[in-house]
Design an enzyme around this catalytic site. Structure first.
Site, PDB file in Angstrom:
ATOM      1  N   CYS A  17       0.850  -1.196   0.000  1.00  0.00           N
ATOM      2  CA  CYS A  17       0.000   0.000   0.000  1.00  0.00           C
ATOM      3  C   CYS A  17       0.885   1.246   0.000  1.00  0.00           C
ATOM      4  CB  CYS A  17      -0.926  -0.012   1.212  1.00  0.00           C
ATOM      5  SG  CYS A  17      -2.115  -1.361   1.183  1.00  0.00           S
TER       6      CYS A  17
ATOM      7  N   SER B  19      -3.221   3.174  -1.474  1.00  0.00           N
ATOM      8  CA  SER B  19      -4.489   2.879  -0.829  1.00  0.00           C
ATOM      9  C   SER B  19      -4.331   3.024   0.678  1.00  0.00           C
ATOM     10  CB  SER B  19      -4.917   1.449  -1.178  1.00  0.00           C
ATOM     11  OG  SER B  19      -6.071   1.065  -0.464  1.00  0.00           O
TER      12      SER B  19
ATOM     13  N   ILE C  62     -12.781   5.153   4.016  1.00  0.00           N
ATOM     14  CA  ILE C  62     -13.329   4.698   5.291  1.00  0.00           C
ATOM     15  C   ILE C  62     -14.305   3.568   4.977  1.00  0.00           C
ATOM     16  CG2 ILE C  62     -14.700   5.320   7.317  1.00  0.00           C
ATOM     17  CD1 ILE C  62     -13.797   8.232   6.904  1.00  0.00           C
TER      18      ILE C  62
END
Length: 283
Positions: free
Chosen positions: A160, A181, A222
């Protein structure tokens, strides 16, 4: 830090719902977020609107620096963050490249310390960076990359936080870190700690002054099951002043980081925080 809460509120206000194939969950998502951390003045970006556990983040960073590929080695340092991806990730469990329990494959630090070349050799990206910076050299390519698409199938998880680009201006060292990400409620503070600490450590062992650590996130999200706690609890809290990170001054080389350094060589002072929030984690 206020910039963290502003990003959270931006996702709540302006985010778009996206289905995530890997987790099977929906994410409220925004594209492009830029954060900056003042390492020069030691404004450690440890979230204060909930209790945050910084030690595992630094332990994991040490494992990356050492090129570890086994979750047991990370646990020995003080990080359990790779247990699930190494042992509970079904596609990885069925992967013929998996060597056995706790094996992570060719991910993160493995790529940073031993990037395979077509001729059968390997490149130690981190050692090259440390050597150049120690000599005061910035060839505009002081880049540590974990992102190797040719070997994604040989590891349990694509990176990530995938690239760290160091920049030397005079005797001041800056860092720009790129993340494809980010799970903002759970992962971001972990990543903030690592970006800050990486610049602080590299500046210390190369005898440079730390400057600013820039943190660019492409996809900030989220998860749906995290949203109520973020929207109704965390963003309503007032942050406390930033604490400071204390690093053992006897850490003076890459070899030190590879051999004797432990979590006992780090401390955080002046940390005030609100109660912990138990966000759901998605494997």
């Amino acid at each position: 830090m206020q910039q963290y809460l502003e990003l959270c509120q931006r996702i709540i206000n302006d985010g778009t719902w996206v289905e995530n194939e890997r987790t099977g969950k929906r994410c409220l998502t925004v594209i492009n977020a830029d954060l900056a951390y003042d390492v020069q003045n030691n404004q450690f970006p440890l979230i204060t609107t909930r209790k945050s556990f910084w030690k595992a983040a630094i332990a994991e960073l040490l494992g990356y620096i050492r090129g570890y590929d086994n979750a047991a080695d990370f646990r020995a340092l003080g990080a359990k963050t790779w247990d699930a991806n190494a042992n509970d990730n079904i596609p990885w469990l069925e992967n013929t490249y998996r060597k056995g329990p706790d094996d992570m494959g060719r991910v993160y630090g493995v790529q940073g310390r031993s990037w395979r070349k077509p001729d059968g050799g390997s490149i130690d990206q981190l050692a090259k960076i440390i050597d150049n910076l120690t000599r005061g050299v910035d060839d505009r390519g002081e880049i540590l990359s974990f992102y190797n698409p040719g070997e994604f199938h040989m590891g349990c998880l694509r990176p990530c936080m995938h690239t760290h680009n160091f920049s030397l201006l005079g005797d001041t060292l800056h860092l720009t870190s790129f993340q494809r990400s980010c799970d903002v409620p759970l992962g971001l503070n972990f990543n903030q700690v690592q970006v800050f600490t990486l610049l602080a450590l590299v500046a210390q062992i190369t005898a440079k002054k730390p400057g600013v650590a820039y943190h660019k996130i492409v996809n900030a999200h989220i998860y749906e099951d995290q949203l109520p706690l973020m929207r109704d609890v965390q963003v309503k809290r007032q942050p406390f002043p930033s604490p400071q990170l204390v690093i053992n001054p006897n850490i003076k080389s890459l070899k030190d980081l590879e051999t004797w350094v432990t979590l006992n060589d780090f401390d955080v002072v002046g940390y005030e925080y609100h109660d912990a929030i138990q966000y759901p984690f998605s494997v």
